[in-house]
Scaffold this active site. Structure first.
Site, short mmCIF file in Angstrom:
data_model
loop_
_atom_site.label_atom_id
_atom_site.label_comp_id
_atom_site.label_asym_id
_atom_site.label_seq_id
_atom_site.Cartn_x
_atom_site.Cartn_y
_atom_site.Cartn_z
N SER A 159 4.70 2.88 7.58
CA SER A 159 4.47 1.63 6.85
C SER A 159 5.73 1.18 6.12
CB SER A 159 3.35 1.81 5.82
OG SER A 159 2.10 1.73 6.43
N ASP A 168 0.20 -7.68 1.50
CA ASP A 168 0.55 -6.26 1.61
C ASP A 168 2.06 -6.06 1.67
OD1 ASP A 168 0.11 -3.54 1.70
OD2 ASP A 168 -0.03 -3.47 3.88
N HIS A 207 0.81 -1.22 0.00
CA HIS A 207 0.00 0.00 0.00
C HIS A 207 0.85 1.27 0.00
CE1 HIS A 207 0.30 -0.27 4.53
NE2 HIS A 207 0.36 1.04 4.39
#
Length: 489
Positions: free
Chosen positions: A229, A156, A126
């Protein structure tokens, strides 16, 4: 920032701990820490190693032109498009119009972890999804342009690469050996604050929160915020054990629960992306849930709870006809308790074990039926029901060129978008009956407005259980036609 539900937010990762009065953190020489009961842990060695290997990942999505439908009034119809060439005039009573709008340029910031001296970097899918440009910045402020090697939305994870040598790396540890209560640090770039180190403990293992198709999260009391992230979750000994991915929060900011993708999942994904460009994923061919969830559901609906012979394991809700589970003899109501002799307490653990296998590998499944233990060894298959290597289909498999439909032809046919096929040669289009001039309007129910739309559709279809493009289109004569195009062997 990736939202999982109203409470779970991704695009994040860091670790923070509020120390009670009297707690002490010692600072010593940069050597691996040794955890002892009741003793403070030195995290300076791990921090030094992690800071050098964790990078900032800046993404750019360029401005693009899109066709949108907008409501119009009767006056809009008359003054802006009196003859209804570009919309639906609706006899002067208003309607909708299709207009070209330009999306603004968008920038994002995440983190990544260097895993090899020659420039391979792991981050979250993402973080890089939709990016037209990637810029990686190291701790020493060196900048590199990066390219995407492969992505895996199911976990992911993404693998990117910069052209460089002798880069600092983190040794990859075994996430299966982590213990609840063990100290860890996380490094990333929360809110653009580069080179941030925070600390916490392992709160739980093998968490499933419904965020990804395959997940077995490490839970920590991580202060996870936007920009972290893809950052590193690292042990006190300086080993990478997870890629920080998301938080669980009612506000969108840190409230005590953070989640990282374990290296036990990461290693397989990275190896496959390097070798094949896509993950070679094996499937057991069942749908199920944690047994305790099944028991709770029965109780909530005032139904009798059978004696399953255990309180842990994976309850089998359904079995696919042509999958490995069916070959083993699994049936609805069975409870899977082991894979290859390893105890399985919940679905996340089952997913982690199967994720590390590829089509063609064998798996020994052990389950309970009416409290009787059963076991069988079967060959695992891919999503397409065989054991072949699955590769992402290249756009060239179509055997033709495509171009956006000209404005004149759009006006003639009364369409607002489409891709016209040119120079058909040997390939999937010719085999499927598509010839020069055919206009593709949709593929697998998605509008084909740009060449990249068709590229994405080919890639997605080639990895699906049914590798076919179902195309709706028109011939220049105005005749509508439908084609099924096979995009893999």
């Amino acid at each position: 920032m990736k939202k999982i539900n109203s409470y779970v937010v991704g695009g994040l990762c860091a670790l923070s701990l509020t120390f009670s009065t009297g707690a002490v953190m010692y600072v010593h020489a940069a050597t691996p820490a040794v955890e002892q009961a009741g003793q403070p842990v030195d995290l300076t060695y791990a921090s030094k190693k992690a800071l050098a290997a964790v990078v900032s990942v800046k993404t750019v999505q360029n401005s693009k032109t899109q066709t949108v439908e907008v409501q119009s009034s009767p006056f809009d119809d008359f003054f802006s498009d009196p003859f209804g060439f570009f919309g639906t005039p609706n006899q002067g009573n208003g309607g909708t119009q299709k207009r070209q709008v330009r999306t603004p340029k968008q920038e994002g910031l995440g983190s990544g972890v260097i895993i090899s001296p020659d420039g391979y970097i792991v981050t979250n899918n993402h973080v890089v999804a939709g990016a037209d440009e990637l810029t990686v910045t190291l701790e020493d402020n060196r900048e590199f342009n990066a390219k995407i090697i492969g992505t895996d939305p199911t976990t992911d994870l993404a693998l990117i690469k910069v052209e460089a040598k002798n880069l600092p790396t983190l040794p990859i540890g075994d996430s299966d050996k982590l213990k609840v209560g063990q100290w860890v640090i996380a490094v990333g770039n929360p809110f653009g604050l580069s080179n941030t180190v925070t600390a916490g403990i392992i709160s739980a293992k093998a968490r499933s929160i419904g965020a990804n198709g395959v997940e077995s999260f490490i839970q920590t009391d991580a202060a996870i915020n936007r920009g972290n992230s893809g950052g590193a979750l690292v042990t006190a000994d300086g080993e990478l054990v997870g890629i920080n991915a998301m938080l669980y929060s009612e506000t969108g900011s840190y409230s005590g629960y953070g989640f990282a993708i374990p290296t036990a999942i990461m290693n397989k994904v990275v190896a496959d992306l390097k070798q094949y460009g896509t993950v070679q994923r094996a499937y057991l061919g069942i749908r199920g849930t944690d047994l305790h969830n099944q028991i709770d559901n029965l109780k909530d609906n005032n139904k009798d709870v059978p004696d399953y012979g255990t309180n842990t394991g994976v309850y089998v809700a359904s079995v696919e006809d042509d999958g490995a589970g069916a070959a083993a003899g699994l049936k609805k109501g069975d409870v899977i308790t082991k894979i290859d002799g390893k105890t399985i307490n919940k679905m996340a653990e089952l997913q982690e074990v199967i994720n590390n296998k590829k089509p063609g590998d064998k798996a020994t499944i052990t389950w309970l039926r009416n409290k009787k233990e059963m076991s069988k060894t079967v060959v695992l298959k891919n999503k397409q029901g065989n054991t072949k290597i699955v590769k992402t289909a290249d756009f060239s498999v179509l055997g033709a060129n495509v171009l956006p439909v000209s404005d004149a032809l759009k006006k003639q046919l009364g369409i607002s978008y489409g891709l016209q096929v040119k120079n058909v040669k040997k390939g999937a289009f010719k085999d499927g009956g598509i010839e020069d001039g055919f206009i593709i309007i949709t593929a697998n129910d998605k509008p084909m407005k740009t060449i990249s739309d068709l590229q994405d559709a080919v890639k997605e279809a080639s990895l699906s259980k049914n590798p076919v493009l179902f195309i709706t289109g028109e011939w220049p004569s105005g005749k509508t036609d439908y084609k099924a195009i096979k995009v893999s062997e």
